[in-house]
Design an enzyme around this catalytic site. Structure first.
Site, PDB file in Angstrom:
ATOM      1  N   HIS A  72     -10.497   1.501  -4.392  1.00  0.00           N
ATOM      2  CA  HIS A  72     -10.514   0.336  -3.490  1.00  0.00           C
ATOM      3  C   HIS A  72     -11.699   0.437  -2.538  1.00  0.00           C
ATOM      4  O   HIS A  72     -11.971   1.501  -1.999  1.00  0.00           O
ATOM      5  CB  HIS A  72      -9.222   0.278  -2.675  1.00  0.00           C
ATOM      6  CG  HIS A  72      -8.077  -0.339  -3.421  1.00  0.00           C
ATOM      7  ND1 HIS A  72      -6.984  -0.872  -2.810  1.00  0.00           N
ATOM      8  CD2 HIS A  72      -7.872  -0.502  -4.747  1.00  0.00           C
ATOM      9  CE1 HIS A  72      -6.143  -1.355  -3.716  1.00  0.00           C
ATOM     10  NE2 HIS A  72      -6.652  -1.124  -4.899  1.00  0.00           N
ATOM     11  N   TYR A 203      -2.516  -4.899   5.563  1.00  0.00           N
ATOM     12  CA  TYR A 203      -1.824  -4.431   6.760  1.00  0.00           C
ATOM     13  C   TYR A 203      -1.591  -5.673   7.618  1.00  0.00           C
ATOM     14  O   TYR A 203      -2.556  -6.278   8.093  1.00  0.00           O
ATOM     15  CB  TYR A 203      -2.686  -3.442   7.542  1.00  0.00           C
ATOM     16  CG  TYR A 203      -2.848  -2.078   6.869  1.00  0.00           C
ATOM     17  CD1 TYR A 203      -3.792  -1.872   5.860  1.00  0.00           C
ATOM     18  CD2 TYR A 203      -2.079  -0.989   7.274  1.00  0.00           C
ATOM     19  CE1 TYR A 203      -3.949  -0.621   5.269  1.00  0.00           C
ATOM     20  CE2 TYR A 203      -2.235   0.268   6.699  1.00  0.00           C
ATOM     21  CZ  TYR A 203      -3.153   0.447   5.699  1.00  0.00           C
ATOM     22  OH  TYR A 203      -3.310   1.683   5.113  1.00  0.00           O
ATOM     23  N   PRO A 294       2.297   7.278   9.046  1.00  0.00           N
ATOM     24  CA  PRO A 294       1.677   6.905   7.773  1.00  0.00           C
ATOM     25  C   PRO A 294       0.685   5.742   7.847  1.00  0.00           C
ATOM     26  O   PRO A 294       0.015   5.458   6.854  1.00  0.00           O
ATOM     27  CB  PRO A 294       2.874   6.525   6.897  1.00  0.00           C
ATOM     28  CG  PRO A 294       3.917   6.096   7.870  1.00  0.00           C
ATOM     29  CD  PRO A 294       3.723   6.930   9.090  1.00  0.00           C
ATOM     30  N   LYS A 298      -3.036   9.230   6.035  1.00  0.00           N
ATOM     31  CA  LYS A 298      -3.820  10.463   6.157  1.00  0.00           C
ATOM     32  C   LYS A 298      -3.084  11.766   5.869  1.00  0.00           C
ATOM     33  O   LYS A 298      -3.719  12.817   5.769  1.00  0.00           O
ATOM     34  CB  LYS A 298      -4.401  10.550   7.580  1.00  0.00           C
ATOM     35  CG  LYS A 298      -5.536   9.584   7.837  1.00  0.00           C
ATOM     36  CD  LYS A 298      -6.796  10.050   7.138  1.00  0.00           C
ATOM     37  CE  LYS A 298      -7.914   9.052   7.215  1.00  0.00           C
ATOM     38  NZ  LYS A 298      -8.313   8.515   5.927  1.00  0.00           N
ATOM     39  N   TYR A 388     -11.029   5.501   8.051  1.00  0.00           N
ATOM     40  CA  TYR A 388     -10.081   5.201   6.961  1.00  0.00           C
ATOM     41  C   TYR A 388     -10.511   5.881   5.663  1.00  0.00           C
ATOM     42  O   TYR A 388      -9.674   6.465   4.961  1.00  0.00           O
ATOM     43  CB  TYR A 388      -9.969   3.684   6.770  1.00  0.00           C
ATOM     44  CG  TYR A 388      -8.767   3.279   5.947  1.00  0.00           C
ATOM     45  CD1 TYR A 388      -7.554   2.984   6.546  1.00  0.00           C
ATOM     46  CD2 TYR A 388      -8.843   3.230   4.552  1.00  0.00           C
ATOM     47  CE1 TYR A 388      -6.431   2.642   5.794  1.00  0.00           C
ATOM     48  CE2 TYR A 388      -7.732   2.892   3.788  1.00  0.00           C
ATOM     49  CZ  TYR A 388      -6.536   2.599   4.416  1.00  0.00           C
ATOM     50  OH  TYR A 388      -5.440   2.273   3.659  1.00  0.00           O
TER      51      TYR A 388
HETATM   52  C1  PHB Z   1       1.199   3.849   0.225  1.00  0.00           C
HETATM   53  O1  PHB Z   1       0.682   3.275  -0.743  1.00  0.00           O
HETATM   54  O2  PHB Z   1       2.266   4.471   0.115  1.00  0.00           O
HETATM   55  C2  PHB Z   1       0.541   3.749   1.546  1.00  0.00           C
HETATM   56  C3  PHB Z   1      -0.674   3.103   1.653  1.00  0.00           C
HETATM   57  C4  PHB Z   1      -1.292   2.997   2.892  1.00  0.00           C
HETATM   58  C5  PHB Z   1      -0.680   3.529   4.010  1.00  0.00           C
HETATM   59  C6  PHB Z   1       0.531   4.195   3.903  1.00  0.00           C
HETATM   60  C7  PHB Z   1       1.151   4.298   2.662  1.00  0.00           C
HETATM   61  O3  PHB Z   1      -1.280   3.398   5.213  1.00  0.00           O
END
Ligand code: PHB
Ligand code: APR
Length: 393
Positions: A72, A203, A294, A298, A388
């Protein structure tokens, strides 16, 4: 039994450390409390940053990741019904992230270790460490077949996660400082058997709470909702979950496709740092020493960074003759904590940027301003992006 490095825990930290040391000709034994299926099936994080992918490739365990992982180059921040792309790769000189489940990384590492014929024992109980202040630390445990075993080591790596037995042993020395934050929310996570409704992770900030759309494959979606940390998953029948996801992601011209939910659970969120990450010959790595919320994706990446630093330090420690050096081991805790705190800051930033904090108008005003700033200023977007994808090691 005798080994150079006794590794407790076969999560990402323990298994990556075992692999890095194997490639340097250093002997290890890995002891895991759970059974093999349990560690391979546990659904957890799914984002690998650039540094992690580079390291897994160098370690020769990225063949399936390169085939099945999904690269990505951007993420979307969505608020007030509008999506805004953060062009991560453009903003970071081409760095990226990969979508590949943590349990897939674990499977690949276990397979590689078994192909090398190196010791990896599951279902170990009564695991204890002894004499960590001397130069012959020991691990004792009961094997799956009920035998009492002792492993004499030069060094022990405590890679046994947040609930492991190693951090308390470091704490007993009396110098450990714990820094911690609990959040007034948790994440309800689902795995759904349906093609993702998005190409890039979303997000979303919404007045009813945060929501995130991630994925595991072209046919598996992973979605999250901010919920009360004490909430019970029994309160969330599938219909209610989808309804809430539709509401929080709502944007003109975009729709969310529903599918069968094959896994769902609620996890609390916390930030936690234990320092130092060492006592004598016992070194902590990964979740055994720190937890991040989460939101910044990270946890696994930080665990991998710790063991990269530890592996380099151990190579110098085991070097023959005059090349032998303890400098790296002495610097281990400070070197790791430097990155741990950078990542704690980023994870806190992402968490406080995107979660609903209770409706206080001042908090709400700040959040909306920060969201507009992150999505309109190149400097702000660049700062988000470089954290990120992971700052260079
Ligand atoms: C996930 O795909 O489980 C995932 C992706 C991004 C995040 C947290 C979890 O910030
Ligand atoms: N003896 C042996 N093994 C143990 C013991 C023990 N006493 N206690 C715990 N373990 C094992 C656990 O069963 C687990 O498999 O240690 C392993 C620790 O693995 P993780 O919890 O995955 O921790 P780590 O390897 O540090 O990886 C961090 O996990 O929680 C996620 O987001 C986090 O992705 C990050 C990653």
């Amino acid at each position: 039994m005798r080994t150079q490095v006794g590794i407790i825990g076969a999560g990402p930290a323990g298994l990556v450390l075992g692999r890095l040391l194997e490639l340097q000709g250093i002997d290890t034994v890995i002891l895991e409390a759970r059974d093999r299926d349990y560690v391979q099936q546990r659904v957890r994080a799914g984002v690998l940053e650039q540094n992690t992918v580079d390291l897994l490739r160098e370690a020769g365990v990225a063949e399936r990741l390169d085939r099945e992982g999904i690269v990505h180059h951007g993420i979307e921040l969505r608020f007030d019904g509008e999506g805004h792309r953060i062009a991560m790769s453009d903003l970071t000189g081409g760095r990226a992230i990969w979508i590949y489940g943590q349990q897939e990384v674990v499977k690949d590492l276990i397979e590689a270790r078994e192909a090398s014929g190196l010791p990896l024992e599951f279902e170990c109980s009564d695991v204890e460490v002894h004499d960590v202040d001397g130069d012959r630390p020991r691990i004792t445990y009961t094997s799956a077949t009920g035998e009492a075993v002792e492993v004499e080591c030069d060094v022990i790596a405590g890679c046994d996660g947040f609930h492991g037995i190693c951090r308390p042993v470091v704490a007993e020395a009396g110098e450990m400082v714990i820094a911690e934050r609990e959040y007034p929310f948790g994440w309800l996570g689902i795995l759904a058997d349906v093609a993702p409704s998005t190409d890039e992770l979303i997000y979303a900030y919404h007045e009813r709470g945060f929501a995130m759309h991630s994925l595991r494959s072209p046919t598996l979606s992973r979605l999250y909702l901010q919920v009360d940390p004490g909430d019970d998953i029994a309160n969330w029948p599938d219909d209610r979950i989808w309804q809430e996801l539709h509401t929080r992601f709502e944007a003109p011209g975009w729709s969310l496709t529903e599918g069968p939910i094959i896994e769902k659970s609620i996890t609390p969120m916390r930030s936690f740092v234990a320092a130092p990450m060492r006592r004598g010959r016992l070194f902590l790595a990964g979740d055994a020493a720190h937890i991040v919320p989460p939101t910044g994706a990270k946890g696994l990446n930080l665990a991998v960074n710790d063991v990269r630093v530890l592996a380099d330090a151990l190579v110098a420690f085991f070097a023959p003759g005059a090349a032998r050096s303890e400098t790296g081991l002495d610097a281990y805790s400070d070197t790791c904590l430097d990155r741990v705190w950078r990542v704690q800051d980023f994870s806190t930033y992402m968490t406080m940027l995107l979660h609903r904090l209770g409706g206080d108008p001042f908090d709400d005003g700040l959040q909306r301003s920060r969201l507009r700033y992150a999505t309109s200023s190149e400097a702000a977007a660049k700062s988000l992006a470089e954290n990120y994808v992971g700052l260079p090691t």
